[in-house]
Design a protein around this motif. Structure first.
Motif, PDB file in Angstrom:
ATOM      1  N   ALA A 114     120.749 -19.391 124.453  1.00  0.00           N
ATOM      2  CA  ALA A 114     120.967 -18.223 123.595  1.00  0.00           C
ATOM      3  C   ALA A 114     121.837 -18.557 122.378  1.00  0.00           C
ATOM      4  O   ALA A 114     121.656 -17.978 121.304  1.00  0.00           O
ATOM      5  N   LEU A 115     122.769 -19.508 122.528  1.00  0.00           N
ATOM      6  CA  LEU A 115     123.731 -19.794 121.460  1.00  0.00           C
ATOM      7  C   LEU A 115     123.363 -20.985 120.582  1.00  0.00           C
ATOM      8  O   LEU A 115     123.901 -21.123 119.482  1.00  0.00           O
ATOM      9  N   HIS A 116     122.456 -21.827 121.062  1.00  0.00           N
ATOM     10  CA  HIS A 116     122.236 -23.110 120.398  1.00  0.00           C
ATOM     11  C   HIS A 116     121.897 -22.964 118.915  1.00  0.00           C
ATOM     12  O   HIS A 116     122.508 -23.616 118.064  1.00  0.00           O
ATOM     13  N   GLU A 117     120.943 -22.136 118.572  1.00  0.00           N
ATOM     14  CA  GLU A 117     120.506 -22.026 117.174  1.00  0.00           C
ATOM     15  C   GLU A 117     121.618 -21.482 116.293  1.00  0.00           C
ATOM     16  O   GLU A 117     121.848 -21.989 115.188  1.00  0.00           O
ATOM     17  N   LYS A 118     122.335 -20.463 116.775  1.00  0.00           N
ATOM     18  CA  LYS A 118     123.417 -19.864 115.982  1.00  0.00           C
ATOM     19  C   LYS A 118     124.541 -20.863 115.763  1.00  0.00           C
ATOM     20  O   LYS A 118     125.104 -20.966 114.658  1.00  0.00           O
ATOM     21  N   LEU A 119     124.894 -21.621 116.809  1.00  0.00           N
ATOM     22  CA  LEU A 119     125.954 -22.616 116.673  1.00  0.00           C
ATOM     23  C   LEU A 119     125.525 -23.760 115.759  1.00  0.00           C
ATOM     24  O   LEU A 119     126.340 -24.287 114.984  1.00  0.00           O
ATOM     25  N   TYR A 120     124.262 -24.130 115.846  1.00  0.00           N
ATOM     26  CA  TYR A 120     123.751 -25.201 114.992  1.00  0.00           C
ATOM     27  C   TYR A 120     123.839 -24.805 113.516  1.00  0.00           C
ATOM     28  O   TYR A 120     124.296 -25.592 112.674  1.00  0.00           O
ATOM     29  N   ILE A 121     123.441 -23.595 113.197  1.00  0.00           N
ATOM     30  CA  ILE A 121     123.486 -23.119 111.807  1.00  0.00           C
ATOM     31  C   ILE A 121     124.935 -23.059 111.314  1.00  0.00           C
ATOM     32  O   ILE A 121     125.253 -23.461 110.187  1.00  0.00           O
ATOM     33  N   MET A 122     125.835 -22.557 112.177  1.00  0.00           N
ATOM     34  CA  MET A 122     127.249 -22.461 111.793  1.00  0.00           C
ATOM     35  C   MET A 122     127.851 -23.836 111.535  1.00  0.00           C
ATOM     36  O   MET A 122     128.511 -24.062 110.517  1.00  0.00           O
ATOM     37  N   LYS A 126     129.407 -25.495 108.176  1.00  0.00           N
ATOM     38  CA  LYS A 126     130.814 -25.888 108.175  1.00  0.00           C
ATOM     39  C   LYS A 126     130.983 -27.360 107.805  1.00  0.00           C
ATOM     40  O   LYS A 126     131.960 -27.737 107.145  1.00  0.00           O
ATOM     41  N   LEU A 127     130.029 -28.191 108.237  1.00  0.00           N
ATOM     42  CA  LEU A 127     130.119 -29.629 107.972  1.00  0.00           C
ATOM     43  C   LEU A 127     129.196 -30.066 106.843  1.00  0.00           C
ATOM     44  O   LEU A 127     128.898 -31.251 106.693  1.00  0.00           O
ATOM     45  N   GLY A 128     128.740 -29.118 106.039  1.00  0.00           N
ATOM     46  CA  GLY A 128     127.837 -29.421 104.935  1.00  0.00           C
ATOM     47  C   GLY A 128     128.538 -30.137 103.793  1.00  0.00           C
ATOM     48  O   GLY A 128     129.764 -30.320 103.785  1.00  0.00           O
ATOM     49  N   THR A 129     127.739 -30.524 102.812  1.00  0.00           N
ATOM     50  CA  THR A 129     128.243 -31.299 101.675  1.00  0.00           C
ATOM     51  C   THR A 129     129.400 -30.611 100.967  1.00  0.00           C
ATOM     52  O   THR A 129     130.384 -31.259 100.579  1.00  0.00           O
ATOM     53  N   PHE A 130     129.324 -29.298 100.829  1.00  0.00           N
ATOM     54  CA  PHE A 130     130.343 -28.552 100.097  1.00  0.00           C
ATOM     55  C   PHE A 130     131.719 -28.679 100.750  1.00  0.00           C
ATOM     56  O   PHE A 130     132.748 -28.688 100.066  1.00  0.00           O
ATOM     57  N   ASN A 131     131.751 -28.772 102.097  1.00  0.00           N
ATOM     58  CA  ASN A 131     133.023 -28.814 102.819  1.00  0.00           C
ATOM     59  C   ASN A 131     133.492 -30.220 103.166  1.00  0.00           C
ATOM     60  O   ASN A 131     134.579 -30.393 103.705  1.00  0.00           O
ATOM     61  N   THR A 245     139.538 -23.873 111.684  1.00  0.00           N
ATOM     62  CA  THR A 245     139.013 -25.128 112.205  1.00  0.00           C
ATOM     63  C   THR A 245     137.596 -24.913 112.729  1.00  0.00           C
ATOM     64  O   THR A 245     137.154 -23.779 112.925  1.00  0.00           O
ATOM     65  N   LEU A 246     136.900 -26.014 112.970  1.00  0.00           N
ATOM     66  CA  LEU A 246     135.532 -25.923 113.478  1.00  0.00           C
ATOM     67  C   LEU A 246     135.508 -25.232 114.835  1.00  0.00           C
ATOM     68  O   LEU A 246     134.614 -24.421 115.113  1.00  0.00           O
ATOM     69  N   MET A 247     136.469 -25.521 115.690  1.00  0.00           N
ATOM     70  CA  MET A 247     136.506 -24.903 117.012  1.00  0.00           C
ATOM     71  C   MET A 247     136.760 -23.409 116.906  1.00  0.00           C
ATOM     72  O   MET A 247     136.205 -22.620 117.686  1.00  0.00           O
ATOM     73  N   GLN A 248     137.566 -22.984 115.946  1.00  0.00           N
ATOM     74  CA  GLN A 248     137.808 -21.556 115.758  1.00  0.00           C
ATOM     75  C   GLN A 248     136.524 -20.828 115.363  1.00  0.00           C
ATOM     76  O   GLN A 248     136.215 -19.746 115.883  1.00  0.00           O
ATOM     77  N   ASP A 249     135.770 -21.411 114.440  1.00  0.00           N
ATOM     78  CA  ASP A 249     134.491 -20.817 114.046  1.00  0.00           C
ATOM     79  C   ASP A 249     133.522 -20.792 115.228  1.00  0.00           C
ATOM     80  O   ASP A 249     132.782 -19.829 115.429  1.00  0.00           O
ATOM     81  N   LEU A 250     133.530 -21.844 116.011  1.00  0.00           N
ATOM     82  CA  LEU A 250     132.651 -21.921 117.170  1.00  0.00           C
ATOM     83  C   LEU A 250     133.008 -20.832 118.187  1.00  0.00           C
ATOM     84  O   LEU A 250     132.128 -20.159 118.736  1.00  0.00           O
ATOM     85  N   LEU A 251     134.305 -20.636 118.429  1.00  0.00           N
ATOM     86  CA  LEU A 251     134.746 -19.598 119.367  1.00  0.00           C
ATOM     87  C   LEU A 251     134.369 -18.204 118.880  1.00  0.00           C
ATOM     88  O   LEU A 251     134.020 -17.325 119.681  1.00  0.00           O
ATOM     89  N   ASN A 252     134.431 -17.990 117.556  1.00  0.00           N
ATOM     90  CA  ASN A 252     134.049 -16.684 117.006  1.00  0.00           C
ATOM     91  C   ASN A 252     132.585 -16.365 117.303  1.00  0.00           C
ATOM     92  O   ASN A 252     132.242 -15.237 117.676  1.00  0.00           O
ATOM     93  N   VAL A 253     131.717 -17.356 117.131  1.00  0.00           N
ATOM     94  CA  VAL A 253     130.291 -17.149 117.419  1.00  0.00           C
ATOM     95  C   VAL A 253     130.088 -16.864 118.899  1.00  0.00           C
ATOM     96  O   VAL A 253     129.351 -15.944 119.279  1.00  0.00           O
ATOM     97  N   ILE A 254     130.737 -17.635 119.747  1.00  0.00           N
ATOM     98  CA  ILE A 254     130.574 -17.470 121.201  1.00  0.00           C
ATOM     99  C   ILE A 254     131.050 -16.096 121.647  1.00  0.00           C
ATOM    100  O   ILE A 254     130.361 -15.394 122.402  1.00  0.00           O
ATOM    101  N   GLU A 255     132.216 -15.676 121.158  1.00  0.00           N
ATOM    102  CA  GLU A 255     132.762 -14.379 121.572  1.00  0.00           C
ATOM    103  C   GLU A 255     131.921 -13.229 121.033  1.00  0.00           C
ATOM    104  O   GLU A 255     131.762 -12.199 121.697  1.00  0.00           O
TER     105      GLU A 255
END
Length: 319
Positions: A114-122, A126-131, A245-255
């Motif tokens: 259920a979370l894989h696609e949303k986490l992948y996009i996030m 987050k780790l894209g060229t701009f950042n 941080t990346l983990m903070q963004d990840l936790l936001n999606v999960i919650e």
């Protein structure tokens, strides 16, 4: 006669079953089954997995299947076979990794799917060229801090040096500044448990934990480490730019999606960030140090951009 007839039927049934297994094997790679039902080759495989795999490769060829603990594991040991597998239209990544993710990080299959696609996009954003520029600055600062802590004298094994540098850098950048322990005993403890977990990850992704006692212990320790620190990770705020941080963004999606906290994804993120980085850094440094002309060229290139060592230090302090 009445007793003989059922016995003959049973024997014929067993023979038919064995013939069926052999016929199925003809359509696939050689299968190493062992002689104990369900357990199969589990004892031999669990005792020395790498040695077992190498002997099987020599005996059966580059592709073979091992039946152990009720599970069929097919090994592809040559690059050509791996490329064919990865490019196959029959391969579905999300379905393929559900079992390994559950075994290695205890993330339920339905949650992962259920979370894989949303986490992948996030994470891609987050780790894209701009950042990347921001991450590069943080990485440089953290590495400089770790190198200063090492001092200017002494010797250390190169592999241990790489781990000593990359473990705290990755944890402090991806999760929260200061999360990595500073106490010498706790640092050694973290190194010990993560190294066992990392080195046994491939086996842990396929085999029951009961056959991998030390690996299972390391997994439980790391999960407890993240579970204990999740509240601090969630409330952490960067002193410089208040970025997450990346983990903070990840936790936001999960919650948002599950209303739950998940230290399990912390373990998965830690492994993903270090499993390839450590050996790549080790072999790169090893190659450079073993070729003086390449080492000299690299140092000249660095000096041409940043100047001497003192000037580099001044530059890093301004970042």
């Amino acid at each position: 006669m009445e007793l003989i007839f059922p016995t003959v039927i049973i024997i014929l049934g067993c023979i038919a079953f064995l013939l069926l297994l052999q016929w199925k094997n003809l359509r696939g790679p050689p299968c190493i089954r062992g002689w104990i039902p369900w357990i199969g080759a589990g004892f031999e495989f669990g005792k020395a997995p790498l040695e077992f795999i190498e002997k099987a490769r020599i005996k059966y060829g580059p592709i073979f299947t091992v039946f152990a603990m009720g599970t069929r594991m097919t090994f592809v040991t040559e690059e050509e076979g791996i490329n064919v597998f990865l490019k196959s239209k029959e391969v579905n990544f999300e379905l393929a990794v559900q079992n390994p993710v559950y075994r290695t990080a205890s993330i339920p299959k339905n949650i992962f799917f259920a979370l894989h696609e949303k986490l992948y996009i996030m994470m891609k954003g987050k780790l894209g060229t701009f950042n990347l520029c921001q991450f590069a600055g943080q990485l440089t600062e953290e590495l400089h801090e770790q190198l200063e802590n090492l001092g200017t004298h002494g010797t250390i094994d190169l592999n241990n040096l790489v781990r000593h540098l990359l473990y705290p850098v990755s944890v402090n950048i991806l999760f929260k500044k200061g999360l990595f322990p500073t106490n010498k005993r706790k640092i050694m403890e973290f190194h010990q448990y993560f190294q066992v977990y990392d080195e046994g990850f491939e086996h842990g992704s396929q085999m029951p934990e009961c056959l991998l006692r030390n690996w299972s212990k390391s997994k439980r320790w790391l999960l407890a480490f993240f579970e204990k620190n999740i509240p601090d990770i969630k409330t952490y705020k960067s002193e410089k730019d208040n970025s997450m941080t990346l983990m903070q963004d990840l936790l936001n999606v999960i919650e948002t999606e599950t209303n739950e906290e998940s230290p399990n994804y912390g373990l998965l993120l830690l492994w993903a960030s270090l499993s390839n980085a450590v050996p790549i850094a080790f072999w790169t440094l090893g190659f450079v140090l073993s070729h003086p002309n390449i080492h000299r060229t690299i140092m000249e290139g660095i000096s041409s951009v940043f100047g001497t060592a003192g000037e580099v230090t001044s530059y890093l302090q301004t970042l």
